[in-house]
Structure formats: C-alpha cells, structure tokens
Design an enzyme around this catalytic site. Sequence first.
Site, PDB file in Angstrom:
ATOM      1  CG  ASN A 143      -0.798  -7.786   3.448  1.00  0.00           C
ATOM      2  OD1 ASN A 143      -1.748  -8.329   2.846  1.00  0.00           O
ATOM      3  ND2 ASN A 143      -0.810  -6.860   3.657  1.00  0.00           N
ATOM      4  CE1 TYR A 202       3.841  -3.944  12.050  1.00  0.00           C
ATOM      5  CE2 TYR A 202       2.795  -2.267  13.677  1.00  0.00           C
ATOM      6  CZ  TYR A 202       3.318  -2.597  12.391  1.00  0.00           C
ATOM      7  OH  TYR A 202       3.390  -1.549  11.447  1.00  0.00           O
ATOM      8  CE  LYS A 231      -1.083  -3.334   5.518  1.00  0.00           C
ATOM      9  NZ  LYS A 231      -1.604  -2.265   5.098  1.00  0.00           N
ATOM     10  CE1 TYR A 236      -3.309   3.227   0.527  1.00  0.00           C
ATOM     11  CE2 TYR A 236      -2.829   3.007   2.758  1.00  0.00           C
ATOM     12  CZ  TYR A 236      -3.739   3.008   1.815  1.00  0.00           C
ATOM     13  OH  TYR A 236      -4.567   4.270   2.294  1.00  0.00           O
ATOM     14  CG  LEU A 252     -12.374   4.393  10.175  1.00  0.00           C
ATOM     15  CD1 LEU A 252     -13.896   3.063  11.233  1.00  0.00           C
ATOM     16  CD2 LEU A 252     -11.773   5.368  11.223  1.00  0.00           C
ATOM     17  CG  PHE A 289       0.731   9.943  13.638  1.00  0.00           C
ATOM     18  CD1 PHE A 289       2.539   9.729  13.268  1.00  0.00           C
ATOM     19  CD2 PHE A 289      -0.109   9.972  15.114  1.00  0.00           C
ATOM     20  CE1 PHE A 289       3.040  10.096  14.926  1.00  0.00           C
ATOM     21  CE2 PHE A 289       1.023  10.002  16.200  1.00  0.00           C
ATOM     22  CZ  PHE A 289       2.796  10.454  15.873  1.00  0.00           C
ATOM     23  CB  SER A 320     -18.159  -2.631  14.841  1.00  0.00           C
ATOM     24  OG  SER A 320     -19.519  -3.847  14.432  1.00  0.00           O
ATOM     25  CG  ASN A 355      -7.440  -6.533  11.275  1.00  0.00           C
ATOM     26  OD1 ASN A 355      -8.612  -7.320  11.479  1.00  0.00           O
ATOM     27  ND2 ASN A 355      -6.933  -6.899  10.339  1.00  0.00           N
ATOM     28  CE  LYS A 406       6.880  -1.861  11.555  1.00  0.00           C
ATOM     29  NZ  LYS A 406       7.459  -1.881  10.179  1.00  0.00           N
ATOM     30  CB  SER A 414       4.219   2.098  13.421  1.00  0.00           C
ATOM     31  OG  SER A 414       2.814   2.620  13.823  1.00  0.00           O
TER      32      SER A 414
HETATM   33  P1  NAD Z   1       1.834  -3.935   2.617  1.00  0.00           P
HETATM   34  O1  NAD Z   1       1.804  -5.439   3.663  1.00  0.00           O
HETATM   35  O2  NAD Z   1       0.506  -3.286   1.789  1.00  0.00           O
HETATM   36  O3  NAD Z   1       2.833  -3.640   2.562  1.00  0.00           O
HETATM   37  C1  NAD Z   1       4.344  -4.197   2.474  1.00  0.00           C
HETATM   38  C2  NAD Z   1       4.502  -5.117   1.389  1.00  0.00           C
HETATM   39  O4  NAD Z   1       5.358  -5.872   2.396  1.00  0.00           O
HETATM   40  C3  NAD Z   1       3.932  -5.944   0.644  1.00  0.00           C
HETATM   41  O5  NAD Z   1       3.244  -6.240  -0.641  1.00  0.00           O
HETATM   42  C4  NAD Z   1       4.725  -7.842   0.917  1.00  0.00           C
HETATM   43  O6  NAD Z   1       4.285  -8.416   0.361  1.00  0.00           O
HETATM   44  C5  NAD Z   1       5.564  -6.982   1.278  1.00  0.00           C
HETATM   45  N1  NAD Z   1       6.564  -8.114   2.076  1.00  0.00           N
HETATM   46  C6  NAD Z   1       6.262  -8.525   3.586  1.00  0.00           C
HETATM   47  N2  NAD Z   1       7.521  -9.095   4.188  1.00  0.00           N
HETATM   48  C7  NAD Z   1       8.014  -9.516   3.098  1.00  0.00           C
HETATM   49  C8  NAD Z   1       9.461 -10.033   3.048  1.00  0.00           C
HETATM   50  N3  NAD Z   1       9.760 -10.779   3.830  1.00  0.00           N
HETATM   51  N4  NAD Z   1       9.729  -9.941   1.911  1.00  0.00           N
HETATM   52  C9  NAD Z   1       9.399  -9.601   0.897  1.00  0.00           C
HETATM   53  N5  NAD Z   1       8.679  -8.044   0.659  1.00  0.00           N
HETATM   54  C10 NAD Z   1       7.865  -8.790   2.132  1.00  0.00           C
HETATM   55  O7  NAD Z   1       1.608  -2.458   4.607  1.00  0.00           O
HETATM   56  P2  NAD Z   1       1.703  -1.297   4.687  1.00  0.00           P
HETATM   57  O8  NAD Z   1       0.531  -0.575   4.375  1.00  0.00           O
HETATM   58  O9  NAD Z   1       2.228  -0.874   2.666  1.00  0.00           O
HETATM   59  O10 NAD Z   1       3.479  -0.884   4.814  1.00  0.00           O
HETATM   60  C11 NAD Z   1       4.498  -0.525   5.066  1.00  0.00           C
HETATM   61  C12 NAD Z   1       5.282   0.059   5.938  1.00  0.00           C
HETATM   62  O11 NAD Z   1       4.710   0.357   6.820  1.00  0.00           O
HETATM   63  C13 NAD Z   1       5.722  -1.977   6.622  1.00  0.00           C
HETATM   64  O12 NAD Z   1       6.210  -2.014   7.556  1.00  0.00           O
HETATM   65  C14 NAD Z   1       3.800  -1.175   7.910  1.00  0.00           C
HETATM   66  O13 NAD Z   1       4.544  -2.148   9.242  1.00  0.00           O
HETATM   67  C15 NAD Z   1       4.491   0.319   8.013  1.00  0.00           C
HETATM   68  N6  NAD Z   1       3.477   0.840   8.805  1.00  0.00           N
HETATM   69  C16 NAD Z   1       2.366   0.701   8.059  1.00  0.00           C
HETATM   70  C17 NAD Z   1       1.503   1.137   8.691  1.00  0.00           C
HETATM   71  C18 NAD Z   1      -0.456   1.478   8.515  1.00  0.00           C
HETATM   72  O14 NAD Z   1      -1.182   1.394   8.717  1.00  0.00           O
HETATM   73  N7  NAD Z   1      -0.670   0.749   6.619  1.00  0.00           N
HETATM   74  C19 NAD Z   1       1.493   2.479   9.706  1.00  0.00           C
HETATM   75  C20 NAD Z   1       2.285   2.501  10.429  1.00  0.00           C
HETATM   76  C21 NAD Z   1       3.512   1.654   9.815  1.00  0.00           C
HETATM   77  C1  WQD Z   2      -8.396   3.882  13.771  1.00  0.00           C
HETATM   78  C2  WQD Z   2      -9.701   4.273  14.515  1.00  0.00           C
HETATM   79  C3  WQD Z   2     -10.713   2.136  16.109  1.00  0.00           C
HETATM   80  C4  WQD Z   2     -11.759  -0.644  12.560  1.00  0.00           C
HETATM   81  C5  WQD Z   2      -3.232   0.587  13.165  1.00  0.00           C
HETATM   82  C6  WQD Z   2      -2.131  -0.073  14.450  1.00  0.00           C
HETATM   83  C7  WQD Z   2      -1.443   0.586  14.416  1.00  0.00           C
HETATM   84  C8  WQD Z   2      -0.395   1.154  13.005  1.00  0.00           C
HETATM   85  C9  WQD Z   2      -1.799   1.827  12.224  1.00  0.00           C
HETATM   86  C10 WQD Z   2       0.871   0.323  11.968  1.00  0.00           C
HETATM   87  C11 WQD Z   2      -9.791   3.823  15.877  1.00  0.00           C
HETATM   88  C12 WQD Z   2     -11.231   2.823  15.038  1.00  0.00           C
HETATM   89  C13 WQD Z   2     -11.215   0.293  13.218  1.00  0.00           C
HETATM   90  C14 WQD Z   2     -13.657  -0.200  13.013  1.00  0.00           C
HETATM   91  C15 WQD Z   2     -13.165   0.945  14.092  1.00  0.00           C
HETATM   92  N1  WQD Z   2      -0.279   0.216  12.144  1.00  0.00           N
HETATM   93  N2  WQD Z   2     -12.702   1.428  14.430  1.00  0.00           N
HETATM   94  N3  WQD Z   2     -14.262   0.436  13.491  1.00  0.00           N
HETATM   95  O1  WQD Z   2      -5.949   0.717  15.651  1.00  0.00           O
HETATM   96  O2  WQD Z   2      -5.253   3.698  14.926  1.00  0.00           O
HETATM   97  O3  WQD Z   2      -3.576   1.306  14.152  1.00  0.00           O
HETATM   98  O4  WQD Z   2      -3.089   1.282  12.177  1.00  0.00           O
HETATM   99  O5  WQD Z   2       1.787   0.384  12.535  1.00  0.00           O
HETATM  100  O6  WQD Z   2       0.010  -0.435  14.595  1.00  0.00           O
HETATM  101  O7  WQD Z   2      -1.767  -0.508  15.181  1.00  0.00           O
HETATM  102  O8  WQD Z   2      -6.157   1.905  13.310  1.00  0.00           O
HETATM  103  O9  WQD Z   2      -7.592   1.829  11.248  1.00  0.00           O
HETATM  104  O10 WQD Z   2      -7.505  -0.118  12.811  1.00  0.00           O
HETATM  105  O11 WQD Z   2      -8.604   2.149  14.012  1.00  0.00           O
HETATM  106  O12 WQD Z   2     -14.306   2.366  14.936  1.00  0.00           O
HETATM  107  O13 WQD Z   2     -14.340  -2.014  12.300  1.00  0.00           O
HETATM  108  O14 WQD Z   2     -10.911   3.788  14.035  1.00  0.00           O
HETATM  109  O15 WQD Z   2     -11.163   1.870  17.849  1.00  0.00           O
HETATM  110  O16 WQD Z   2     -10.342   4.463  17.119  1.00  0.00           O
HETATM  111  P1  WQD Z   2      -4.977   1.711  14.314  1.00  0.00           P
HETATM  112  P2  WQD Z   2      -7.766   1.690  12.643  1.00  0.00           P
END
Ligand code: NAD
Ligand code: WQD
Length: 343
Positions: free
Chosen positions: A38, A153, A88, A14, A205, A183, A221, A203, A157, A128
């Site tokens: 993923n 998870y 993640k 993503y 929002l 964020f 929800s 999972n 980080k 994160s």
């Molecule tokens: P995503 O799952 O869409 O992208 C992660 C990519 O990494 C996927 O394409 C997956 O196939 C690849 N991948 C996973 N394990 C691998 C491995 N062992 N070897 C090669 N490729 C691998 O996730 P995203 O939302 O794009 O998140 C990217 C990064 O940002 C992650 O490190 C995640 O923890 C971090 N992050 C995401 C969020 C969020 O809310 N999306 C928030 C904070 C931090």
């Molecule tokens: C956002 C808000 C929920 C779903 C998670 C990880 C965090 C980071 C980002 C990677 C919260 C509420 C959610 C639903 C809801 N990822 N909610 N109904 O929990 O802030 O963070 O993703 O690093 O580590 O924990 O994100 O999008 O799950 O939730 O009411 O069906 O929406 O309670 O307040 P969160 P989220």
Amino acid sequence: MSDNKIIVTGGMGYIGSHTIVELVNAGYDPVIIDNLSNSNVSVLEGIKGITQRKIAFEEVDLSDSNACREVFSKHKDAVGVIHFAALKAVGESVEQPIRYYKNNIFSMINVLEALTTHHIDNFIFSSSCTVYGEPKKLPVTEKSPIQPATSPYGNTKQVGEEILQEAMAIEDSTIRTISLRYFNPIGAHKSTLIGELPLGIPNNLLPYLTQTAIGIREQLSVFGSDYNTPDGTAIRDYIHVVDLAEAHVVALTRLIKKQNKSNYEVFNLGTGKGNSVLEVIKSFERSTGEKVNYKIVDRRPGDVEAVYADTTFAREELGWATKRDLDEMTASAWAWEKKLRGQ
Ligand code: NAD
Ligand code: WQD
C-alpha cells in the site's frame, strides 16, 4: 550493537514515512521494511528531500516467516522496532478477512519471534481507537472498556494488543512494548514531499475531501446528520500526522531509556478535542479558501457517533501533547493534494 538503529515496518506508508523523518531528526538511524502493498518506492525520495538522508529500505513481506527471519538477521543490531506494517481498510477486511488476519497477525508474530531471537527489546505497536467501538463515556481513557470489534481489521488490532499483553507478561520477557492507539491521523508534512497516498477511491474523510476539492471526485458525501451531536454530524479526534510521528519518537525513547513503568503500556494519541464532519469541512474552507461540494446522505453502516481521546496519560507519562490545530491539518492536506496533482 549500534545504539540508534531502528527497524520501521511499514515505514513507506502514510504514518511510517512521517515517523522516519522524525526519527532522523531525533538522531536515530531507521531501516524500513515494507512490501509496498500500500505504498510506493518514490516515498524514499520524499524522505530524502526532507532529511538529506538515504534511508535503508528492504522490500519484504513480513507475513512470510522465512523472509522476515532473513531480513531481521541482517539488521539484528537494531535496538527497537516500530511496527506499522498492516492492511488497514475496514470495508476490505470484511470482504477479505483471511487476507487481513494472515497479513496483520502473521506479520506481528513473525516480527515478535525475530525480536526474541535477536534480543531487540523495544517494540512499538500501531493500535487504533477502533478498539473502543462506540464509547459509553467520552473522552475515552486508556482504561475505557474495549468493545467487541466490528470488523476483521479492528479485530487484528484487538488481538494484536492481547498477544502483546500476554507475551510481555511472562517472567523472562526482556521485551518492552508500547501500544499506541491512534485516533484519526490527517494532514501531511509541511514540505509537501510526503503525505497520504490512498489507492483507488478513498474511504477516509480527508483524502475524499481533498480529492473532491481538486476535482477528482464529484461530491463529498457527509455520512449522516442525525447523530446526537451539536450539528448532527459524527465527531472524531483528528490528529496531525506529524504530531503522531513525534509521539512515536517519544514513546520509543522512553523504552530505550527504560523509563517505562511496566513491560506493556498503552497510550491514546489524539488531541483530546472532537470535531464534527461539518467542522472539518469548515476548517478546510477557512484554511484554504476553497469550497467543498458536499451533500448530506445516510449514515455509513458501522460508524460510531463520537469518539475522542482523554490525553491526560500521554501528557503526564510520555510528556507529549499535540502542537498542531485542525486548520493546520486541513491546510497541509490540501497543500499535499495540490502537489500530488502537479498544481
Ligand atoms: P499505510 O497503508 O499507509 O502504511 C502501512 C504500510 O505497511 C504500507 O506501506 C504497506 O505497504 C506496509 N505493509 C502492509 N503489510 C505488510 C507486510 N505484510 N509486510 C511488509 N509491509 C507491509 O497505513 P498507515 O495509515 O500509515 O497506518 C500505519 C499503521 O497504523 C497500520 O498498522 C494501521 O493499521 C495503523 N493505524 C492507522 C490509522 C489511520 O487512520 N491511518 C489509524 C489507526 C491505526
Ligand atoms: C471520519 C468521519 C465518517 C468519509 C477509520 C477506521 C478506524 C481508523 C481511522 C485505523 C466519520 C465521515 C468519512 C466520507 C464522511 N483506522 N466521513 N464522508 O471511520 O473514524 O475511522 O479510520 O485504525 O479504524 O474505522 O475515519 O476518515 O473514514 O471517517 O462523512 O466520505 O468522516 O462518517 O464520521 P473513521 P474516516
């Protein structure tokens, strides 16, 4: 050595796919390494539709040390690495901690070894806001206390950041690292050619909300309305994924130009503004004209009440700030959902 080749691990995902687009826009030459655990290979088509460029892609599991070594030798002329690759899902990590530690920590160590071997000196790590846990004081600055992780998870980080801090502190380290603490990234590219592709029941929002609005899910929800916030629902700092992608280019360029102030820097990436779950729903309804079927239910275990970023350091040091507001985020998430479902 080519002076603009960048390895993007997890670049099919993503945030990674949006960052690839911004890297190309900025004149970099990205190479994606991803094991598609993923993500889907069709993402390459979306990126090509936006950039008119065919991006090099290596299907490799980076937690496999031999495979990682091999793919990096092939691309040892890279000048930097943006390391997104990780699993993640917070809940899944509680069920499968060893899988999460192996995937996320082994991958990072293998990548760091490859950087050292090939003198690739610029490294960006996806961290994160989860490291702040339930903050005692808002907004959170980069100096706010790190709280004990509440999931494997989250711990990957925290441990990832610790490993980097220690590895960058040694005297002969030539590697420069920036950890970016995201964020809550939401939304999609305005072309609707790339966006979030959640596997199974989301999972997070926004994907849950858009899937409800389009009729895949019955009802959203809202987890808890008894928080100590103005409308009782939890507050987060939602950031447009394209703003986030742009920040990666800025941070990487800072390192390549050696403008960093120390070998290990940390930045919050958020808007600085907190929005409640109900505000997100209202924004979605306003920006799309759609109604969301939602119901308030109990709090979700492990959720924090409120967290949003102090953006001063990113603004002053990186010279970066977000440009897109919540309505643009929710509208783009909806446009992407409709595109995915052929509407
Ligand atoms: P995503 O799952 O869409 O992208 C992660 C990519 O990494 C996927 O394409 C997956 O196939 C690849 N991948 C996973 N394990 C691998 C491995 N062992 N070897 C090669 N490729 C691998 O996730 P995203 O939302 O794009 O998140 C990217 C990064 O940002 C992650 O490190 C995640 O923890 C971090 N992050 C995401 C969020 C969020 O809310 N999306 C928030 C904070 C931090
Ligand atoms: C956002 C808000 C929920 C779903 C998670 C990880 C965090 C980071 C980002 C990677 C919260 C509420 C959610 C639903 C809801 N990822 N909610 N109904 O929990 O802030 O963070 O993703 O690093 O580590 O924990 O994100 O999008 O799950 O939730 O009411 O069906 O929406 O309670 O307040 P969160 P989220």
